[in-house]
Structures are given as C-alpha cells and as structure tokens.
Design an enzyme around this catalytic site. Structure first.
Site, PDB file in Angstrom:
ATOM      1  N   LYS A  72      25.989  26.362  14.498  1.00  0.00           N
ATOM      2  CA  LYS A  72      26.300  24.950  14.752  1.00  0.00           C
ATOM      3  C   LYS A  72      27.801  24.672  14.686  1.00  0.00           C
ATOM      4  O   LYS A  72      28.235  23.568  14.386  1.00  0.00           O
ATOM      5  CB  LYS A  72      25.552  24.027  13.781  1.00  0.00           C
ATOM      6  CG  LYS A  72      24.055  24.206  13.755  1.00  0.00           C
ATOM      7  CD  LYS A  72      23.435  24.240  15.138  1.00  0.00           C
ATOM      8  CE  LYS A  72      23.615  22.942  15.908  1.00  0.00           C
ATOM      9  NZ  LYS A  72      23.085  23.056  17.298  1.00  0.00           N
ATOM     10  N   GLY A  73      28.578  25.682  15.015  1.00  0.00           N
ATOM     11  CA  GLY A  73      30.027  25.496  15.036  1.00  0.00           C
ATOM     12  C   GLY A  73      30.571  25.316  16.431  1.00  0.00           C
ATOM     13  O   GLY A  73      31.743  24.979  16.615  1.00  0.00           O
ATOM     14  N   GLY A  74      29.727  25.568  17.453  1.00  0.00           N
ATOM     15  CA  GLY A  74      30.173  25.454  18.836  1.00  0.00           C
ATOM     16  C   GLY A  74      30.209  26.795  19.550  1.00  0.00           C
ATOM     17  O   GLY A  74      30.937  26.961  20.530  1.00  0.00           O
ATOM     18  N   ARG A  76      27.971  28.332  21.451  1.00  0.00           N
ATOM     19  CA  ARG A  76      27.493  28.276  22.830  1.00  0.00           C
ATOM     20  C   ARG A  76      28.544  27.658  23.745  1.00  0.00           C
ATOM     21  O   ARG A  76      28.801  28.155  24.849  1.00  0.00           O
ATOM     22  CB  ARG A  76      26.172  27.499  22.908  1.00  0.00           C
ATOM     23  CG  ARG A  76      25.660  27.211  24.325  1.00  0.00           C
ATOM     24  CD  ARG A  76      25.586  28.429  25.207  1.00  0.00           C
ATOM     25  NE  ARG A  76      24.692  29.460  24.699  1.00  0.00           N
ATOM     26  CZ  ARG A  76      24.466  30.618  25.311  1.00  0.00           C
ATOM     27  NH1 ARG A  76      25.119  30.917  26.433  1.00  0.00           N
ATOM     28  NH2 ARG A  76      23.648  31.509  24.793  1.00  0.00           N
ATOM     29  N   ARG A 155      34.001  24.472  12.233  1.00  0.00           N
ATOM     30  CA  ARG A 155      34.206  23.024  12.274  1.00  0.00           C
ATOM     31  C   ARG A 155      34.117  22.488  10.856  1.00  0.00           C
ATOM     32  O   ARG A 155      33.794  23.221   9.919  1.00  0.00           O
ATOM     33  CB  ARG A 155      33.178  22.354  13.176  1.00  0.00           C
ATOM     34  CG  ARG A 155      31.748  22.576  12.746  1.00  0.00           C
ATOM     35  CD  ARG A 155      30.743  22.106  13.765  1.00  0.00           C
ATOM     36  NE  ARG A 155      30.856  20.679  14.023  1.00  0.00           N
ATOM     37  CZ  ARG A 155      29.868  19.939  14.519  1.00  0.00           C
ATOM     38  NH1 ARG A 155      28.711  20.505  14.830  1.00  0.00           N
ATOM     39  NH2 ARG A 155      30.016  18.658  14.723  1.00  0.00           N
ATOM     40  N   LYS A 278      22.555  20.027  22.811  1.00  0.00           N
ATOM     41  CA  LYS A 278      23.895  20.002  22.240  1.00  0.00           C
ATOM     42  C   LYS A 278      24.403  18.562  22.160  1.00  0.00           C
ATOM     43  O   LYS A 278      24.144  17.749  23.040  1.00  0.00           O
ATOM     44  CB  LYS A 278      24.862  20.851  23.080  1.00  0.00           C
ATOM     45  CG  LYS A 278      24.367  22.272  23.344  1.00  0.00           C
ATOM     46  CD  LYS A 278      24.153  23.048  22.057  1.00  0.00           C
ATOM     47  CE  LYS A 278      23.658  24.452  22.332  1.00  0.00           C
ATOM     48  NZ  LYS A 278      23.396  25.220  21.093  1.00  0.00           N
ATOM     49  N   ARG A 280      23.660  16.292  19.848  1.00  0.00           N
ATOM     50  CA  ARG A 280      22.707  15.310  19.328  1.00  0.00           C
ATOM     51  C   ARG A 280      23.322  14.505  18.197  1.00  0.00           C
ATOM     52  O   ARG A 280      24.137  15.005  17.423  1.00  0.00           O
ATOM     53  CB  ARG A 280      21.460  16.016  18.802  1.00  0.00           C
ATOM     54  CG  ARG A 280      20.531  16.532  19.882  1.00  0.00           C
ATOM     55  CD  ARG A 280      19.468  17.414  19.276  1.00  0.00           C
ATOM     56  NE  ARG A 280      18.435  17.779  20.234  1.00  0.00           N
ATOM     57  CZ  ARG A 280      17.625  18.815  20.107  1.00  0.00           C
ATOM     58  NH1 ARG A 280      17.756  19.599  19.038  1.00  0.00           N
ATOM     59  NH2 ARG A 280      16.721  19.080  21.008  1.00  0.00           N
TER      60      ARG A 280
END
EC number: 2.8.2.-
Length: 315
Positions: A72-74, A76, A155, A278, A280
């Site tokens: 969940k840091g980016g 993708r 992040r 992505k 959300r």
C-alpha cells in the site's frame, strides 16, 4: 543462435554469485542455495531453457531490478509508470518467489518462467511489496544477485496503515463478509494496539536494517510515495537515473484525472488509469486516535531518517 547463447550466459552467471559479506544463517538455507545452483547448472547444460528463448531474439531472464515494497505504498503505480519506458520489461503479477516457501522451493528455473520476454537492452523488473517486511528475503535476493538494484516506495506510515486496513476491508465487503471497524484493530485496552500487523509493516527502520545487512544504501532507491501521487514525473526521473536508463519518460506522459482524483498515464496517445481499487477513500478516524498514531510513529520515523540519511514529509 546468438540470442540463445546470450540468454544461457545470463542464466548461468547471475545465480552463481556467492555472498562474501553476510554469513548464511542455517544449514537448511545453505542446502537450499546449493540445490538451486546445481539445478540451474544442470538445466542450462541440457538446454532445458529453450522454451524461454523467443524466435524474435527476446528471452526470459532473471530480474535486474526488484520493487521490494512497501504494501500500500504505491508499488503498482510505480511499476505502471516505470513501464512507460521502452527499456523496461515488467512482470505483470506479484511473484512472491523469495517470501513464499512453496514458490522458493521450485528454484530459479521456476522464477525465470514468471518473467516476461525481454531484449538484451531491457531491464527486467518484478515487484512484490511483501518482500520488504519478510526477514528471510534480503539474504535470498543477495544470494541470487548481490548487485541487484532495489526500488522501495514509502509513504507516510500513518496513511499506509489506513490504506492497509482499507484494502482488507473492501476485500471482505466484495465477498459479503463482515469486517471490524478500524478502531477495533487500532485500540486495545484503551491504548494503541502496537501488535496490529498494519502498524508493524509501517516500522520502516526495522525492516530497512535487515536489508542494509546485505545491500549498501546506494543499491536501494527510495521513492517518495506521497510525492509520486501528487507530482509523479520528478520521482520517475529519479528512478530513471538510478537504473541508468536514458531519459524517455516525460511530463506529458501524466495527466490529472479530476474524476478519479489522481494522475493517470498517457502512452503513445493511449490513456489509462490504475485499477478502480486504487485511491479508495480511507475510513473516518477519530482525530485523537490519529494523533496517537502520529505520536507512535514519531521516533521510528526519526530512526529511519537517520538510517537512510534523508527526511520525508511525514507527520
């Protein structure tokens, strides 16, 4: 024939790198590495990698770069943006080779089969964000290729915790399964629940220490995930330089989608955005609870800044 010889050379040379700095932690790990080297040598000699050679001169090869995290840091977004470069060949899905035992036991031949076909001038990239927080992964990557270039996107730890919860929450909702509120995870006996896995994943300095046992800091490029969301082009420029790529990605490759609320990509006139999962919205969290979260991460963040010699604009 030349393409085949090049592919075979890459397959033989890269995995046989033996670590000179860290000691192997266990006999079982040493045995596993020995088996993989033996397997790769035998299959190369028998030309069993012919299925990985394409008639157009491309071949599958071990990655020269891995996006190791964070969840969940980016990751993708980073992979999609980096794929705009013609000299990047990216594995489409998360491979989980180094952190899942059933995959790792399959050996390097299996790992190569998960890679895309690429030309000699291209850099093969795979991304599995779970690698960063898995204790056994740094040594395994090092044993495969100690000159690996690693990309780590981070992040704000507090925001990452909320994103982590949000992903699991929506996964349960899609399956029509109930899921507790975030407060039930964050609070235990009236205090912040520091045993919550999402919080542990945000203790970047702990996990970074493990990677620095095997790779020097100049082999790990840290991408600012918060800046990547707000203004992606400067961050991608830095990645290009780190990977020694020619500057091919430019500002015109990005445009802000007002409907989605984040940047999308433009490639040869074709526009595309990240999956709807992505970006959300995070759950509403009590201000006092957020302050507790920020306060908890203050010291760990400070330790991380000292460790990498760099600061980030986090709470």
């Amino acid at each position: 024939m030349a393409a085949f010889l090049l592919g075979a050379a890459l397959l033989i040379v890269q995995p046989q790198i033996v670590p000179s700095r860290p000691a192997i932690n266990s006999k079982a790990e040493a045995s596993s590495q020995s088996v993989q080297r033996e397997l790769l040598t035998k299959t190369s000699q028998k030309n069993d990698f012919k299925e990985n050679i394409h008639s157009n001169g491309s071949c599958r090869q071990l990655p020269q770069t891995i996006i190791i995290g964070v969840r969940k840091g980016g990751t993708r977004a980073l992979l999609e943006m980096l794929s705009l470069h013609p000299d990047i060949a990216a594995a489409e899905s998360e491979v989980h080779f180094f952190d899942w035992e059933d995959h790792y036991r399959n050996g390097l031949r299996w790992y190569i089969n998960q890679m895309p076909f690429s030309y000699p001038r291209q850099i093969t990239v795979e991304k599995t964000p779970a690698y960063f927080t898995s204790p056994k992964v740094p040594e395994r990557v090092y044993n495969m290729n100690q000159s690996m270039r690693l990309l780590l996107i981070l992040r704000d730890p507090s925001e990452r915790v909320l994103s982590d919860y949000t992903q699991v929450f929506y996964n349960h909702m899609q399956k029509h399964k109930p899921y507790p509120s975030i407060e039930q995870f964050l609070i235990k006996d009236g205090e912040l629940n520091v045993d919550y896995k999402a919080i542990n994943r945000s203790l970047y300095y702990l996990h970074m220490q493990n990677w620095l046992k095997y790779f020097p800091l100049d082999r790990i490029h840290i991408v600012d995930g918060d800046k990547l969301i707000k203004d992606p082009f400067p961050e991608i420029e830095k990645v290009e330089r780190f990977l020694k790529l020619s500057p091919q990605i430019n500002a015109s490759n990005f445009y802000f989608n007002k409907t989605k609320g984040f940047y999308c990509l433009r490639d040869s006139g074709r526009e595309r955005c990240l999956h709807e999962s992505k970006g959300r919205a995070h759950p509403q969290v009590d201000t006092r609870l957020l302050e507790k979260l920020h306060e908890y991460f203050h010291e760990p963040n400070k330790k991380f800044f000292e460790l990498v010699g760099r600061t980030f604009d986090w709470h």
